[in-house]
Design a protein around this motif. Structure first.
Motif, PDB file in Angstrom:
ATOM      1  N   UNK A  35      51.041   2.813 -18.922  1.00  0.00           N
ATOM      2  CA  UNK A  35      51.737   1.237 -18.112  1.00  0.00           C
ATOM      3  C   UNK A  35      52.710   1.320 -19.383  1.00  0.00           C
TER       4      UNK A  35
ATOM      5  N   UNK B 198      54.277   2.438 -22.315  1.00  0.00           N
ATOM      6  CA  UNK B 198      55.814   3.660 -22.066  1.00  0.00           C
ATOM      7  C   UNK B 198      56.178   3.684 -21.322  1.00  0.00           C
ATOM      8  N   UNK B 199      56.567   3.760 -19.652  1.00  0.00           N
ATOM      9  CA  UNK B 199      57.465   4.007 -18.858  1.00  0.00           C
ATOM     10  C   UNK B 199      57.930   2.018 -18.651  1.00  0.00           C
ATOM     11  N   UNK B 200      57.844   0.776 -18.757  1.00  0.00           N
ATOM     12  CA  UNK B 200      57.977  -0.214 -18.781  1.00  0.00           C
ATOM     13  C   UNK B 200      59.055  -1.060 -19.391  1.00  0.00           C
ATOM     14  N   UNK B 201      58.404  -0.146 -20.978  1.00  0.00           N
ATOM     15  CA  UNK B 201      59.148  -0.671 -22.172  1.00  0.00           C
ATOM     16  C   UNK B 201      60.522   0.154 -21.606  1.00  0.00           C
ATOM     17  N   UNK B 202      60.089   1.117 -21.335  1.00  0.00           N
ATOM     18  CA  UNK B 202      61.717   2.379 -21.357  1.00  0.00           C
ATOM     19  C   UNK B 202      62.362   1.092 -20.059  1.00  0.00           C
ATOM     20  N   UNK B 203      61.656   1.266 -19.451  1.00  0.00           N
ATOM     21  CA  UNK B 203      63.248   0.053 -18.037  1.00  0.00           C
ATOM     22  C   UNK B 203      63.439  -0.415 -18.668  1.00  0.00           C
TER      23      UNK B 203
ATOM     24  N   UNK C  54      67.166   5.791 -22.958  1.00  0.00           N
ATOM     25  CA  UNK C  54      65.559   4.769 -23.039  1.00  0.00           C
ATOM     26  C   UNK C  54      65.518   4.938 -23.922  1.00  0.00           C
TER      27      UNK C  54
ATOM     28  N   UNK D  84      61.756   7.084 -24.294  1.00  0.00           N
ATOM     29  CA  UNK D  84      60.786   6.631 -23.542  1.00  0.00           C
ATOM     30  C   UNK D  84      60.190   7.099 -21.715  1.00  0.00           C
ATOM     31  N   UNK D  85      59.444   7.404 -21.587  1.00  0.00           N
ATOM     32  CA  UNK D  85      59.217   8.835 -20.539  1.00  0.00           C
ATOM     33  C   UNK D  85      59.421   6.959 -19.218  1.00  0.00           C
TER      34      UNK D  85
END
Lengths: 864, 112
Positions: free
Chosen positions: A22, A24-29, B71, B74-75
């Motif tokens: 969870x 990585x995508x959360x940090x990306x968002x 981003x 980051x995926x």
């Protein structure tokens, strides 16, 4: 670090709290949003909410993942559980000595509270982005003269707009005041003349209606206006059909075409916006490049264009203009600055100084707590030694002491937050009027994060030191000598070291406060040259085309003066362009008769203030030489001026200035070779001030004076009716508020230092009771014992004072911009604060020393 | 079983938002859609935990997409509503429809 870069703390936190899949995508968002919005506070808030939402599940799962948790062997406390155990133990330990805990928590609460409050203010005013779209690209383009910023002349603005390529969009605006004419009393309304595109540059859309278009923004267009949300609600009754309604403002009728969103605010609260183009008529003076009518240019940088590039381009344009129009533009330059910097320009230095001061206070609080913890560590040596001897690992002991200090600092943090919340409210109220962005100041997540970070940092940094200290004691060694309390030499030295630091910090704060106090003293004792008491002031704005008529203006001046003088209790009244405290906005170029005329760019200029004949007597202003204006100086009389001592000294050094002649304006101006007349009636001045010398308390003449002006012209409100003394107080409000805050900080600092010193000396008296007993038994006098302890304490304080003086000397330069006629290294201030601090130290040492001197040798020895 | 249980309002809103966004449904865009269309300002923590719950119930699926420079690589989790999710939404809508039926008289009086 850029505000758009991800925070490492957030990454660290979320990678720990969230399951890997969870995180990585959360940090990306989060990062994507931060890069788009630039709203860092929101980014942090969202991250925190995610951490909070995911934490409970994580805590529940945690013990199951612990190695050895389910294999049936006895569980060793690890991870969270042992932390909980440590905390329980710490609570129990502290409850045993509530006095200690209370002092520590209070000290930390003061430090954290004060620093969080100041931080919240710094955050709201300096750090948070402006509430406009993509605020980092918003800039102001200024004209400069001799490196000084000035407003931009309209034709120069037009050329800049057309030539500069660094800007995505550019607009101009002029802060202004309007007179609202309606059914009731006319009222002054703050507003702004703007050109079409102003709101687009800021990225602001009206909540209803539209913004100004190019066809609104020209001479002869139907007057249209945009009003604030506040004006719409309060003055227009939140009329849903507001678009198309008309209001009379400064003798023009405006049709409302838009209402701004609630909360919109550009640099100051304003209610009324109208196109500037309406006023730029041929004979208005706007089209003259030499006239700087208070116009400002605001622009949005093109993406990817650096501030320095834009600055260079604007300078280039200014140079081109100076070559093309030497008569008006010679010597003028240009510059570009961030809008944000401009908004906070005048308060930045104050805030930075206060932030520095509060950092010292926090540091001092921490040192004081460290001192207390070392003392406590010394007192607990026995207990710790036993635990070490029984096989307690050193790390475990350190951790336990650390959890105690962390617990204390968290409690201090909570107290600090409460204190800060109160302080922020108080300071916002106390802030000098016109403090930019003060409405933006509040306790928020950022301040809370700051407070908690400060608390935890205090607990860790200043807890580690005494904890390592206390646990480093070799068990056996100590057990053997446990009852001999004189063994703890090393902690005593540590405490002395901490004490020196503490005194030094206190002295630095005191010195800053002393310098500000001296500045205040200087400011309040300035010889203004006039009598400020019993003087009422007010302003009138002659807005509207009808006032272009000189005869009408002259008639109004005479009439209003006559009426003002007739107000009961008013002894004398006069008109002036500006009050002494404001200075003049009218810089006037002139040439001196019988002196060589310098090149254009070097022509002398002086602040020019037209006044009515009775001005000098009304102000009770002293004349050094010559005569004041009187009835001879009418429009028909000779043109005369009065200069101040400084200008006379510059122009005619060593000569008598009386009878010398000046000519105002450019040397080529075809006018009689005689000085310009200086009676108010001749000037195109639109904003004038009235001064009235009263017999009673000046505020009691306020209402009659307002009525007198209205009687003269029913559409002219008298505004900002204030006693001169009040204006003078307001003018130094910034210095006064910072002095008060610094004085509070210094008082706390002295108190902490005194308490610390008292504690150190008192502790050493307790430790050395036996030694004192022996000394006295061997014939030492009480006076000698007393001197011994006072000397020891004072030596510590003196060492701190010396270090503090050096530190203060190095740091006081940062206060320079706040000081007035006081040098940052002012010797008197430094000596005074050193003496004050040493005197307090003397008292703090004397009290416990007297106790030492009162020790009965028999009793002291019997305790063995 | 999933078809039988009614969805919470938030769950419905999130599922609908994902459907509306089509192939571009990920955390940030879902949050924005909710704010834009439903006026719901949801804390990000509540959003992600609800998405996790929907996944656990088998109502949504996701696949990872490599993130672009915006981003920092980051995926990105792209969400889609599963067949079960769609039928759960249908079921919720049917329940609501049934409950609304016959109330026209009450609401018919009002003009809007």
């Amino acid at each position: 670090m850029s505000r758009r870069e991800p925070s490492r703390a957030v990454e660290w936190l979320l990678r720990r709290v969230l399951p890997n899949t969870v995180a990585e995508p959360v940090l990306g968002d989060l990062l994507e949003e931060l890069r788009q919005s630039g709203n860092r506070a929101r980014y942090l808030r969202q991250a925190l909410s995610i951490a909070v939402y995911y934490t409970p599940g994580r805590l529940r799962r945690a013990p199951r993942h612990l190695p050895g948790a389910s294999d049936g062997t006895e569980r060793k406390p690890m991870g969270l559980e042992s932390v909980v155990q440590d905390l329980k133990y710490a609570v129990r330990g502290l409850a045993k000595r509530p006095g200690f805990a209370v002092v520590v928590v209070l000290t930390l609460g003061l430090g954290i509270g004060a620093s969080t409050a100041i931080f919240s203010i710094v955050d709201g005013i300096l750090l948070q982005p402006l509430p406009f779209a993509d605020p980092d690209r918003l800039v102001m383009a200024n004209e400069t003269k001799d490196g000084q910023r000035m407003t931009i002349a309209w034709p120069n603005y037009v050329d800049l707009r057309d030539r500069a390529s660094s800007f995505e969009s550019i607009a101009c605006h002029q802060p202004n005041a309007f007179t609202l004419l309606g059914d009731g009393k006319p009222r002054r309304v703050n507003g702004r003349l703007v050109c079409a595109g102003f709101f687009e540059v800021l990225g602001i859309q009206p909540q209803t209606g539209r913004t100004f278009r190019a066809e609104d923004d020209r001479v002869g267009a139907t007057p249209v206006a945009i009003v604030s949300d506040r004006f719409w609600k309060q003055d227009l009754g939140a009329d849903p059909a507001v678009l198309g309604r008309t209001i009379r403002m400064s003798e023009k009728t405006f049709t409302i075409i838009g209402v701004l969103p609630a909360g919109f605010r550009f640099s100051r609260p304003e209610d009324f916006y109208a196109p500037v183009g309406l006023t730029i008529t041929k004979d208005s003076g706007w089209l003259d490049r030499g006239n700087h009518f208070g116009l400002f240019a605001i622009a949005r940088l093109k993406p990817g264009v650096e501030l320095s590039q834009a600055d260079a381009e604007v300078k280039r344009v200014a140079d081109d203009l100076a070559r093309a129009y030497p008569n008006t533009n010679a010597g003028n330059g240009g510059e570009v600055e961030l809008l944000r910097d401009r908004f906070v320009d005048q308060v930045k230095s104050t805030l930075v100084a206060l932030m520095g001061a509060v950092a010292f206070l926090l540091l001092l609080a921490c040192v004081n707590v460290a001192n207390l913890l070392v003392a406590r560590g010394a007192a607990r040596q026995h207990e710790l030694a036993i635990r070490t001897a029984l096989g307690g690992s050193r790390w475990r002991l350190v951790r336990q002491l650390l959890s105690e200090s962390t617990l204390l600092s968290l409690a201090g943090g909570v107290l600090g937050i409460l204190l800060a919340a109160w302080l922020v409210q108080t300071l916002v109220v106390l802030a000098p009027e016109g403090t930019p962005r003060i409405e933006n100041v509040r306790m928020n997540w950022t301040s809370l994060t700051f407070a908690l970070t400060a608390a935890i940092a205090c607990g860790l940094i200043f807890g580690t030191f005494p904890a390592l200290h206390a646990s480093g004691i070799r068990g056996q060694h100590l057990l053997a000598r446990a009852s001999r309390t004189s063994a703890a030499i090393s902690p005593r030295r540590t405490r002395r070291g901490l004490m020196i630091v503490e005194v030094a910090l206190a002295l630095i704060l005191l010195a800053g406060c002393g310098l500000m106090a001296r500045t205040m003293l200087r400011l309040s004792n300035v010889d203004t040259g006039f009598r400020a008491d019993h003087l009422l002031t007010g302003r009138v704005m002659l807005a509207g085309d009808a006032w272009n008529n000189e005869a009408r203006r002259l008639a109004f001046y005479d009439d209003v003066l006559a009426r003002a003088k007739a107000v009961p209790g008013v002894r004398d009244a006069a008109l002036t362009l500006s009050l002494p405290i404001d200075g003049s906005n009218w810089g006037s170029i002139f040439t001196v008769r019988d002196k060589p005329v310098p090149p254009r760019a070097e022509l002398p200029s002086a602040a020019f203030i037209p006044v009515s004949p009775g001005y000098f007597s009304t102000m009770e202003m002293r004349l050094l030489k010559g005569r004041a204006f009187d009835d001879r100086d009418s429009p028909q009389g000779a043109r005369v001026i009065i200069v101040n001592q400084k200008l006379a000294g510059q122009l005619w050094p060593g000569e008598d200035a009386i009878g010398k002649q000046l000519k105002q304006g450019w040397p080529e101006t075809p006018e009689a070779d005689a000085p310009w007349r200086t009676v108010v009636g001749q000037t195109p001045v639109r904003s004038i001030a009235i001064v009235a010398r009263t017999e009673m308390e000046p505020t009691r003449a306020a209402a009659p004076l307002e009525a007198a002006v209205l009687a003269s012209d029913k559409d002219l409100p008298l505004t900002r009716v204030l006693p001169m003394t009040q204006l003078m107080r307001d003018a130094v409000a910034r210095q006064r508020v910072s002095t008060v805050i610094l004085a509070l900080f210094s008082a706390v600092a002295i108190l902490l230092a005194a308490v610390g010193l008292y504690g150190v000396v008192s502790h050493s008296v307790t430790e050395r009771t036996r030694e004192i007993g022996v000394r006295m038994a061997l014939g030492a006098e009480r006076g000698q014992v007393l001197r011994l302890f006072v000397r020891n304490g004072l030596a510590t304080a003196a060492a701190g004072t010396v270090i503090g003086l050096a530190g203060a000397l190095a740091l006081s330069r940062s206060l320079e911009s706040l000081l007035f006629e006081v040098k940052p290294s002012d010797p008197l201030t430094f000596v005074a604060v050193a003496v004050l601090l040493l005197a307090v130290a003397m008292v703090a040492c004397y009290l416990p020393a007297r106790r030492a001197a009162g020790i009965d040798p028999l009793l002291a020895l019997r305790t063995e | 079983m999933a078809d039988m249980q009614t969805l919470g309002e938030l769950e419905q809103l999130i599922l609908l938002a994902i459907l509306r966004l089509g192939p571009e449904a990920f955390g940030l865009s879902i949050a924005r859609e909710l704010e834009l269309q439903a006026g719901r300002r949801l804390s990000r923590g509540a959003l992600y935990t609800t998405l996790d719950r929907l996944e656990l119930k088998g109502l949504v699926r996701w696949k990872l997409e490599t993130g672009g420079p915006e981003r920092a690589g980051l995926p990105k989790r792209l969400y889609t509503v599963s067949a079960r999710g769609v039928s759960a939404l249908r079921a919720s809508q049917r329940v609501l429809d049934r409950m609304w039926r016959g109330l026209d008289d009450i609401f018919g009086e009002r003009s809007s």
